[in-house]
Design a protein around this motif. Sequence first.
Motif, PDB file in Angstrom:
ATOM      1  N   ARG A 405       0.837  -1.189   0.000  1.00 45.94           N
ATOM      2  CA  ARG A 405       0.000   0.000   0.000  1.00 45.94           C
ATOM      3  C   ARG A 405       0.874   1.241   0.000  1.00 45.94           C
ATOM      4  NH1 ARG A 405      -2.724  -3.599   3.210  1.00 45.94           N
ATOM      5  NH2 ARG A 405      -4.928  -3.920   2.767  1.00 45.94           N
ATOM      6  N   GLU A 406       0.316   2.327  -0.483  1.00 52.13           N
ATOM      7  CA  GLU A 406       0.986   3.610  -0.400  1.00 52.13           C
ATOM      8  C   GLU A 406       0.568   4.269   0.906  1.00 52.13           C
ATOM      9  OE1 GLU A 406      -0.970   2.784  -3.018  1.00 52.13           O
ATOM     10  OE2 GLU A 406       0.622   2.200  -4.389  1.00 52.13           O
ATOM     11  N   LEU A 407       1.496   4.443   1.829  1.00 55.81           N
ATOM     12  CA  LEU A 407       1.173   5.076   3.096  1.00 55.81           C
ATOM     13  C   LEU A 407       1.162   6.594   2.984  1.00 55.81           C
ATOM     14  CD1 LEU A 407       3.129   2.893   5.673  1.00 55.81           C
ATOM     15  CD2 LEU A 407       0.720   2.816   5.078  1.00 55.81           C
ATOM     16  N   LEU A 408       1.934   7.130   2.060  1.00 53.93           N
ATOM     17  CA  LEU A 408       1.965   8.574   1.869  1.00 53.93           C
ATOM     18  C   LEU A 408       2.174   8.861   0.395  1.00 53.93           C
ATOM     19  CD1 LEU A 408       1.996  11.442   3.031  1.00 53.93           C
ATOM     20  CD2 LEU A 408       4.468  11.220   3.298  1.00 53.93           C
ATOM     21  N   GLU A 409       1.303   9.660  -0.170  1.00 52.27           N
ATOM     22  CA  GLU A 409       1.411  10.017  -1.583  1.00 52.27           C
ATOM     23  C   GLU A 409       1.231  11.518  -1.726  1.00 52.27           C
ATOM     24  OE1 GLU A 409      -0.769   9.053  -5.882  1.00 52.27           O
ATOM     25  OE2 GLU A 409      -1.028   7.708  -4.163  1.00 52.27           O
ATOM     26  N   LEU A 410       2.196  12.163  -2.400  1.00 55.11           N
ATOM     27  CA  LEU A 410       2.147  13.602  -2.622  1.00 55.11           C
ATOM     28  C   LEU A 410       1.765  13.857  -4.075  1.00 55.11           C
ATOM     29  CD1 LEU A 410       5.421  14.680  -0.762  1.00 55.11           C
ATOM     30  CD2 LEU A 410       3.109  14.487   0.147  1.00 55.11           C
ATOM     31  N   ARG A 411       0.708  14.631  -4.280  1.00 47.74           N
ATOM     32  CA  ARG A 411       0.275  14.972  -5.630  1.00 47.74           C
ATOM     33  C   ARG A 411       0.123  16.482  -5.738  1.00 47.74           C
ATOM     34  NH1 ARG A 411      -4.316  10.672  -7.766  1.00 47.74           N
ATOM     35  NH2 ARG A 411      -3.119   8.771  -7.413  1.00 47.74           N
ATOM     36  N   ASN A 412       0.481  17.002  -6.883  1.00 48.08           N
ATOM     37  CA  ASN A 412       0.380  18.438  -7.090  1.00 48.08           C
ATOM     38  C   ASN A 412       0.345  18.715  -8.585  1.00 48.08           C
ATOM     39  OD1 ASN A 412       0.310  21.163  -6.594  1.00 48.08           O
ATOM     40  ND2 ASN A 412       2.506  21.355  -6.250  1.00 48.08           N
ATOM     41  N   ASN A 413      -0.435  19.733  -8.982  1.00 51.70           N
ATOM     42  CA  ASN A 413      -0.436  20.119 -10.399  1.00 51.70           C
ATOM     43  C   ASN A 413       0.885  20.760 -10.800  1.00 51.70           C
ATOM     44  OD1 ASN A 413      -3.049  19.221 -10.857  1.00 51.70           O
ATOM     45  ND2 ASN A 413      -3.954  21.145 -10.160  1.00 51.70           N
ATOM     46  N   GLY A 414       1.618  21.270  -9.810  1.00 54.20           N
ATOM     47  CA  GLY A 414       2.928  21.848 -10.078  1.00 54.20           C
ATOM     48  C   GLY A 414       4.009  20.853  -9.742  1.00 54.20           C
ATOM     49  N   ILE A 415       4.876  21.204  -8.777  1.00 53.32           N
ATOM     50  CA  ILE A 415       5.991  20.347  -8.395  1.00 53.32           C
ATOM     51  C   ILE A 415       5.765  19.873  -6.963  1.00 53.32           C
ATOM     52  CG2 ILE A 415       8.482  20.226  -8.051  1.00 53.32           C
ATOM     53  CD1 ILE A 415       8.790  22.451 -10.084  1.00 53.32           C
ATOM     54  N   PRO A 416       5.445  18.605  -6.749  1.00 54.49           N
ATOM     55  CA  PRO A 416       5.259  18.119  -5.377  1.00 54.49           C
ATOM     56  C   PRO A 416       6.585  18.091  -4.639  1.00 54.49           C
ATOM     57  CG  PRO A 416       5.126  16.312  -6.943  1.00 54.49           C
ATOM     58  CD  PRO A 416       5.189  17.568  -7.754  1.00 54.49           C
ATOM     59  N   ARG A 417       6.549  18.488  -3.369  1.00 54.35           N
ATOM     60  CA  ARG A 417       7.798  18.526  -2.618  1.00 54.35           C
ATOM     61  C   ARG A 417       7.514  18.356  -1.132  1.00 54.35           C
ATOM     62  NH1 ARG A 417       9.530  24.943  -3.027  1.00 54.35           N
ATOM     63  NH2 ARG A 417       7.727  25.787  -1.932  1.00 54.35           N
ATOM     64  N   LEU A 418       8.560  17.950  -0.414  1.00 53.97           N
ATOM     65  CA  LEU A 418       8.508  17.773   1.016  1.00 53.97           C
ATOM     66  C   LEU A 418       9.631  18.599   1.621  1.00 53.97           C
ATOM     67  CD1 LEU A 418       7.509  16.304   3.611  1.00 53.97           C
ATOM     68  CD2 LEU A 418       9.143  14.487   3.074  1.00 53.97           C
ATOM     69  N   ILE A 419       9.309  19.451   2.610  1.00 53.86           N
ATOM     70  CA  ILE A 419      10.283  20.346   3.221  1.00 53.86           C
ATOM     71  C   ILE A 419      10.539  19.889   4.655  1.00 53.86           C
ATOM     72  CG2 ILE A 419      10.837  22.729   3.811  1.00 53.86           C
ATOM     73  CD1 ILE A 419      10.550  22.244   0.839  1.00 53.86           C
ATOM     74  N   LEU A 420      11.819  19.732   5.000  1.00 56.90           N
ATOM     75  CA  LEU A 420      12.224  19.508   6.378  1.00 56.90           C
ATOM     76  C   LEU A 420      12.897  20.786   6.858  1.00 56.90           C
ATOM     77  CD1 LEU A 420      13.683  15.872   6.317  1.00 56.90           C
ATOM     78  CD2 LEU A 420      11.346  16.636   6.729  1.00 56.90           C
ATOM     79  N   ASP A 421      12.291  21.428   7.864  1.00 54.95           N
ATOM     80  CA  ASP A 421      12.759  22.733   8.325  1.00 54.95           C
ATOM     81  C   ASP A 421      13.194  22.625   9.775  1.00 54.95           C
ATOM     82  OD1 ASP A 421      13.222  25.341   8.965  1.00 54.95           O
ATOM     83  OD2 ASP A 421      11.376  26.123   8.089  1.00 54.95           O
ATOM     84  N   ASN A 422      14.504  22.775  10.016  1.00 51.58           N
ATOM     85  CA  ASN A 422      15.017  22.781  11.375  1.00 51.58           C
ATOM     86  C   ASN A 422      14.988  24.219  11.874  1.00 51.58           C
ATOM     87  OD1 ASN A 422      16.312  22.400  13.783  1.00 51.58           O
ATOM     88  ND2 ASN A 422      18.346  22.080  12.887  1.00 51.58           N
TER      89      ASN A 422
END
Length: 604
Positions: A405-422
């Motif tokens: 299964r897909e536990l996490l899926e990112l979809r976007n009409n532009g550029i999907p991204r994930l940010i880690l901010d410390n």
Amino acid sequence: MKLERLFVQTLGSALVLSLALVPAAYAASEPVFVDTNGRDAWWFIEMENAGSVLTVADSTQSRCYFFNQEYDRGENPKFSVIDENGERRPDGSYNWQVEVRPVVDSSIREAMKEARWTGTDQKLACELEKNQVIKSAVVSGHFVIFEGKILLPSDEPERTPGADAPGDIGSGIVKPGASRGLITDGQPLVARDFVINDDLIVDGSACIGFDCVNGESFSFDTIRLKENNLRIKFDDTSVAASFPRTDWQLTANSSANGGASKFSIDDISGSRTPFTVEANARSHSLYVDDGGRIGNRTSTPSTEIHTIDGDTPTLRLQQDGSSGFAPQTWDLAGNETNFFVRDVSNGSTLPLRIRPGAPTSAIFIDVDGDVGMGTASPDNSLHVTGTAGDTMVLIEEDSGSSATRELLELRNNGIPRLILDNSGTDDGDGNSTNGSGTDDGRWFFGLNANDNFVISLFASPTNEVRVDKDGDMIVRGDVTANGVLLTSDRNLKTDISNLDGRDVLAAVSQLPISSWRFKADDAVRHIGPMAQDFHALFGLGPDDRHISPLDASGVALAAVQGLNQEVQEKDARIGELEAKNAELEARLAALEAMIGAIAEADGQ
């Protein structure tokens, strides 16, 4: 409608009723009529339908006995004195309601479903009702259970004064069209009407009804209605179509044997009863204070609608199917354990629950649709904030399924991204960082404009790691690998064949080796073969653009083996030559010795 007979017997202080009825309808125009044999009651539906729902509840505050059953098309709803546990239901008054579900064409149902999403469902429902496309009915009524028998309200004519005993329908019956009054010499003494052609002013109290007596004690009553059938009718005689002319009636109690004790406002013209209060209703069941606030079971409502109950006050939202939409029932309820939404139609599951003491803005939806959890000012579609030091998002599948299964899926009409901010001052290993929300402390995971996956710092002008769509991986900087393992288990392989290392060595000797730089990182020089040459010589890898580290190491090992074979063969040949040389040296020495001996002999 036919009533065969009603028997009444008085035994001491107990009143015993027996009732035998043939099928009887409450009104000839109703689409549902009810019949009983005393033990069971049936509701016969005389209109095209897609099923029905029967609800029966006892007419008490507790509603301890509640029956709700759905029936398919062609089934007649049924209610029995004996319940599903084989026990007899208690004597008392019961209300019933039958919801007849309409037959809706599949194309209309699809249109209604689409209207739900577009927000035009109310307009569509109005048009369908106006054109009578959807025909449904909700019919209700009343019955009593007395000494284990179901008794339906009878359609007895109204009784004359003195016929107050329940079921006393003997000589007190007034036939339709007869004048009410006394009997003298076998002939009715007709009471004359009083016509007053002026205002009527009564300085005192007034009693109206058959049972009013001379010397009536009014107490504080100004107007009293006194007889066994109490009605106040508002008969509007307007004839012009532009004037309202609906007739209304205030009704106190049913006039039928076994009927309900209740007060109603009846829409006589529309054959409906929009308002009813049952006898023994709880005090302040409906209370409207001077501020317009409505109280349910309270005379001091503190909000616009205030409901009080000793156990889980509940608001039920029931879509009964009468407009063609699928039936669905929801409950909003709350108690000391939780506030919840209950899906009654689907097993009474609780899809939404809130525990008492939940913090402010535990869930917050902003005007732009952003959802905050722990914050009232979400900055993104989902913004989770916490202060306890354990803020995190957990995605967990707690079942034992092994399906992928897909536990996490990112979809976007532009550029999907994930940010880690410390945004703090600690990078997790105790060392101070310069994060604080700056680009130096923010990592980007996602796709670039070419749909390649990249990992990079916001402050970095280039990608730290990039994986292209064709599988190429580029790392900017050094790669340190400890304990890297490449799978090479014999049990995972097939079509195994041995190679002659000398053949591989011969091919390696033909492999061009070059020095070069990557276009994406031309600051670093490398040395090695080109994938095209490697693939042409060895036919390894998925294509001619990639070299597998395992293939490269395999070729190197095979070449080393081939070189070792050649060295061993050369060593063997050298050994043979050395042995032959030693043999020749020995033979030469022997010859030299023989020649010396001969020369010495000749000299003598």
